[in-house]
Design a protein around this motif. Structure first.
Motif, mmCIF file in Angstrom:
data_model
loop_
_atom_site.group_PDB
_atom_site.id
_atom_site.type_symbol
_atom_site.label_atom_id
_atom_site.label_comp_id
_atom_site.label_asym_id
_atom_site.label_seq_id
_atom_site.Cartn_x
_atom_site.Cartn_y
_atom_site.Cartn_z
ATOM 1 N N ALA A 24 0.831 -1.203 0.000
ATOM 2 C CA ALA A 24 0.000 0.000 0.000
ATOM 3 C C ALA A 24 0.868 1.257 0.000
ATOM 4 O O ALA A 24 0.634 2.198 -0.764
ATOM 5 C CB ALA A 24 -0.934 -0.005 1.209
ATOM 6 N N HIS A 27 2.530 1.708 -3.346
ATOM 7 C CA HIS A 27 1.655 2.300 -4.347
ATOM 8 C C HIS A 27 1.573 3.814 -4.174
ATOM 9 O O HIS A 27 1.586 4.567 -5.153
ATOM 10 C CB HIS A 27 0.256 1.684 -4.251
ATOM 11 C CG HIS A 27 -0.612 1.985 -5.418
ATOM 12 N ND1 HIS A 27 -1.901 2.478 -5.277
ATOM 13 C CD2 HIS A 27 -0.404 1.890 -6.752
ATOM 14 C CE1 HIS A 27 -2.429 2.656 -6.482
ATOM 15 N NE2 HIS A 27 -1.547 2.304 -7.380
ATOM 16 N N GLN A 90 -6.558 6.310 1.943
ATOM 17 C CA GLN A 90 -7.511 5.514 2.711
ATOM 18 C C GLN A 90 -8.720 6.372 3.119
ATOM 19 O O GLN A 90 -8.601 7.567 3.413
ATOM 20 C CB GLN A 90 -6.882 4.822 3.912
ATOM 21 C CG GLN A 90 -5.726 3.889 3.514
ATOM 22 C CD GLN A 90 -5.319 2.945 4.619
ATOM 23 O OE1 GLN A 90 -6.104 2.584 5.475
ATOM 24 N NE2 GLN A 90 -4.061 2.537 4.594
ATOM 25 N N THR A 114 -7.420 4.118 -2.665
ATOM 26 C CA THR A 114 -8.018 3.099 -1.806
ATOM 27 C C THR A 114 -7.063 1.976 -1.406
ATOM 28 O O THR A 114 -7.249 1.351 -0.371
ATOM 29 C CB THR A 114 -9.229 2.458 -2.509
ATOM 30 O OG1 THR A 114 -8.798 1.839 -3.724
ATOM 31 C CG2 THR A 114 -10.284 3.506 -2.836
ATOM 32 N N SER A 115 -6.077 1.656 -2.239
ATOM 33 C CA SER A 115 -5.199 0.485 -2.057
ATOM 34 C C SER A 115 -5.991 -0.820 -2.202
ATOM 35 O O SER A 115 -5.642 -1.669 -3.008
ATOM 36 C CB SER A 115 -4.456 0.508 -0.730
ATOM 37 O OG SER A 115 -3.496 1.534 -0.723
ATOM 38 N N ASP A 116 -7.003 -1.007 -1.383
ATOM 39 C CA ASP A 116 -7.946 -2.104 -1.584
ATOM 40 C C ASP A 116 -9.257 -1.707 -0.923
ATOM 41 O O ASP A 116 -9.320 -0.717 -0.183
ATOM 42 C CB ASP A 116 -7.427 -3.430 -1.028
ATOM 43 C CG ASP A 116 -7.287 -3.438 0.502
ATOM 44 O OD1 ASP A 116 -7.696 -2.460 1.159
ATOM 45 O OD2 ASP A 116 -6.773 -4.424 1.043
ATOM 46 N N ARG A 121 -12.249 -6.801 2.213
ATOM 47 C CA ARG A 121 -11.256 -7.614 2.932
ATOM 48 C C ARG A 121 -11.786 -8.069 4.285
ATOM 49 O O ARG A 121 -11.637 -9.235 4.668
ATOM 50 C CB ARG A 121 -9.962 -6.807 3.096
ATOM 51 C CG ARG A 121 -8.942 -7.462 4.002
ATOM 52 C CD ARG A 121 -7.540 -6.915 3.812
ATOM 53 N NE ARG A 121 -7.482 -5.499 3.609
ATOM 54 C CZ ARG A 121 -7.386 -4.586 4.583
ATOM 55 N NH1 ARG A 121 -7.393 -4.973 5.855
ATOM 56 N NH2 ARG A 121 -7.290 -3.297 4.307
ATOM 57 N N MET A 177 -8.565 3.013 -7.989
ATOM 58 C CA MET A 177 -8.808 1.611 -7.657
ATOM 59 C C MET A 177 -7.674 0.759 -8.203
ATOM 60 O O MET A 177 -7.310 0.862 -9.369
ATOM 61 C CB MET A 177 -10.136 1.131 -8.238
ATOM 62 C CG MET A 177 -11.343 1.984 -7.862
ATOM 63 S SD MET A 177 -11.621 2.071 -6.074
ATOM 64 C CE MET A 177 -11.797 0.339 -5.676
ATOM 65 N N ILE A 178 -7.158 -0.112 -7.367
ATOM 66 C CA ILE A 178 -6.025 -0.939 -7.750
ATOM 67 C C ILE A 178 -6.465 -2.242 -8.409
ATOM 68 O O ILE A 178 -5.682 -2.908 -9.071
ATOM 69 C CB ILE A 178 -5.153 -1.205 -6.500
ATOM 70 C CG1 ILE A 178 -3.708 -1.497 -6.875
ATOM 71 C CG2 ILE A 178 -5.734 -2.310 -5.634
ATOM 72 C CD1 ILE A 178 -2.753 -1.461 -5.702
ATOM 73 N N SER A 179 -7.743 -2.598 -8.236
ATOM 74 C CA SER A 179 -8.260 -3.880 -8.700
ATOM 75 C C SER A 179 -9.460 -3.691 -9.616
ATOM 76 O O SER A 179 -10.445 -3.040 -9.234
ATOM 77 C CB SER A 179 -8.673 -4.748 -7.500
ATOM 78 O OG SER A 179 -9.527 -5.800 -7.886
ATOM 79 N N GLU A 182 -12.661 -5.101 -8.092
ATOM 80 C CA GLU A 182 -13.337 -4.200 -7.160
ATOM 81 C C GLU A 182 -14.090 -3.101 -7.896
ATOM 82 O O GLU A 182 -15.151 -2.653 -7.450
ATOM 83 C CB GLU A 182 -12.316 -3.633 -6.171
ATOM 84 C CG GLU A 182 -11.780 -4.707 -5.247
ATOM 85 C CD GLU A 182 -10.664 -4.240 -4.329
ATOM 86 O OE1 GLU A 182 -10.358 -3.031 -4.326
ATOM 87 O OE2 GLU A 182 -10.103 -5.098 -3.630
ATOM 88 N N GLY A 304 -7.781 -6.178 -3.133
ATOM 89 C CA GLY A 304 -6.774 -5.458 -3.891
ATOM 90 C C GLY A 304 -5.932 -6.404 -4.732
ATOM 91 O O GLY A 304 -6.370 -7.484 -5.116
#
Length: 431
Positions: A24, A27, A90, A114-116, A121, A177-179, A182, A304
């Motif tokens: 995180a 990133h 975050q 957001t990281s994830d 999670r 957004m990393i994913s 998501e 993530g």
């Protein structure tokens, strides 16, 4: 070099970045570097204490300004700074400071990194806890891996954390957004407008030097910050179930586990006689990854995408993981190692890759192609800047179109403002 009329960016971090301790933070540093490449004027602030592995931002030309929660000193600080863009690292930072940013710098673009999805999670973690209580089977967790998006939504929808996090996404002008999984979850199930979300995965440039050869490597490796619950759970699963299965087939096998902030409960697992070595923090994660033959990442929950797996690809180290570990990481590309659903499958795949040089080399090649096609800084950095500039140019229209976000800001900011002012007054009376 900062330009005379450079864009001013304020980053409000949940913690001071520790890129060698967590993906995180890594990133965040990649995003900061992208801004620096533009010549932007960057200030980084956080209410957190300093960690032992924090990056030296001032050496990069980034100002460091500590801030306090529930303190009006932030109002004077941000009014004087007058940033063009405010990036919240975050969603809790948006909750704490978003109303102050809007009040004192209403024209600043508000962006959430957001990281994830934390609510995803946490919901997956609860599902795993329920499963472990319900069954003694510590081998097969295939029922937990990669359910339909609707199932994920139903798992999250009633939780307070999801309501807080999704509301923060709505309140911001843009969310990084990393994913891609998501993104689809948020759009299809939570009904967020797609234009509020921007795909910004981990950004790296593949190494120019050839990776260490098969015959020059030895042992298995697992790495990850012990404060991150999915990493600790993976260590426990390896200790109790996976590693004994690997040692049945490779009696001399050695597993080296690295992680920042190693707690006593982790060091207690150290057992050289079993080939199970808890090594604490790695000064150079890429160096130890390059020396290992196989990376193990048997994650039973999480969200993530996984920085340890990107590092493994950079080092040419095949990874054996679960569908949780591989989620959103490879698209249509072959996986650079193996994806397994049970402890037995993880062990068998790891041993097969460890012993078979041709299979190992093929996995290494898959990783190099995946990095080049999906994670290049030279593609994602400019795309991020382009998106931010577009949002700045069309900010009034973007905010009009996001009525739900406007409504949530109206109600949230009032309640948060009054609570913050009450806490500040209380603290003042106690001194």
């Amino acid at each position: 070099m900062i330009q005379p009329h450079a864009t001013k960016v304020l980053v409000i971090g949940y913690v001071w970045p520790e890129p060698r301790s967590s993906a995180a933070s890594g990133h965040v540093m990649q995003i900061l570097d992208t801004f620096l490449q533009q010549g932007w004027d960057i200030t980084f602030s956080s209410p957190a204490g300093t960690g032992e592995h924090r990056a030296d931002l001032t050496a990069l030309g980034i100002r460091e300004v500590p801030i306090e929660l529930n303190n009006s000193s932030f109002d004077a600080f941000i009014s004087e700074l007058a940033p063009d863009i405010v990036l919240f690292d975050q969603f809790m930072m948006e909750e704490q400071f978003g109303w102050r940013v809007e009040k004192h710098c209403p024209n600043a673009l508000r962006v959430l990194e957001t990281s994830d999805l934390q609510s995803l999670r946490h919901a997956r973690h609860q599902r795993l806890k329920d499963r472990l209580k319900a069954s003694d089977d510590n081998n097969d967790f295939s029922d937990l891996f990669a359910p339909a998006l609707r199932e994920e939504f139903e798992l999250m929808a009633d939780t307070d954390l999801a309501k807080r996090e999704i509301a923060a996404l709505y309140r911001c002008d843009l969310n990084l957004m990393i994913s891609k999984v998501e993104i689809e979850l948020l759009v299809e199930q939570f009904k967020l407008p797609r234009n509020l979300l921007h795909w910004c995965p981990l950004m790296v440039e593949p190494a120019c030097v050839p990776p260490t050869a098969f015959e020059d490597r030895a042992h298995f490796l697992s790495i990850g910050n012990f404060r991150h619950a999915p990493n600790w759970d993976a260590v426990l699963w390896m200790k109790t179930t996976i590693w004994p299965l690997i040692r049945e087939q490779l009696p001399a096998a050695q597993l080296h586990i690295y992680g920042a902030y190693t707690p006593p409960k982790a060091t207690a697992l150290h057992n050289p006689a079993q080939g199970f070595h808890v090594m604490n923090w790695a000064e150079d994660a890429l160096q130890v990854m390059s020396a290992a033959r196989i990376c193990l990442a048997p994650l039973r929950f999480g969200a993530g995408i996984k920085g340890k797996i990107v590092d493994a690809m950079l080092c040419g180290t095949p990874t054996v993981t679960t569908p949780i570990g591989a989620e959103a990481m490879h698209g249509e590309h072959p996986w650079p190692g193996a994806v397994a659903r049970t402890a037995r499958e993880v062990a068998d795949c790891a041993v097969r890759l460890y012993k078979n040089e041709a299979l190992w080399a093929q996995a290494q090649s898959h990783g190099q192609r995946l990095l080049a096609d999906r994670y290049k800084t030279s593609e994602h950095g400019p795309a991020l800047i382009k998106k931010l500039l577009h949002c700045q140019q069309h900010l009034p229209q973007l905010r009009r179109d996001n009525f739900t976000g406007s409504m949530l800001r109206h109600h949230h900011h009032k309640s948060t403002q009054y609570m913050a002012q009450w806490i500040e007054a209380k603290n003042r009376n106690l001194t």
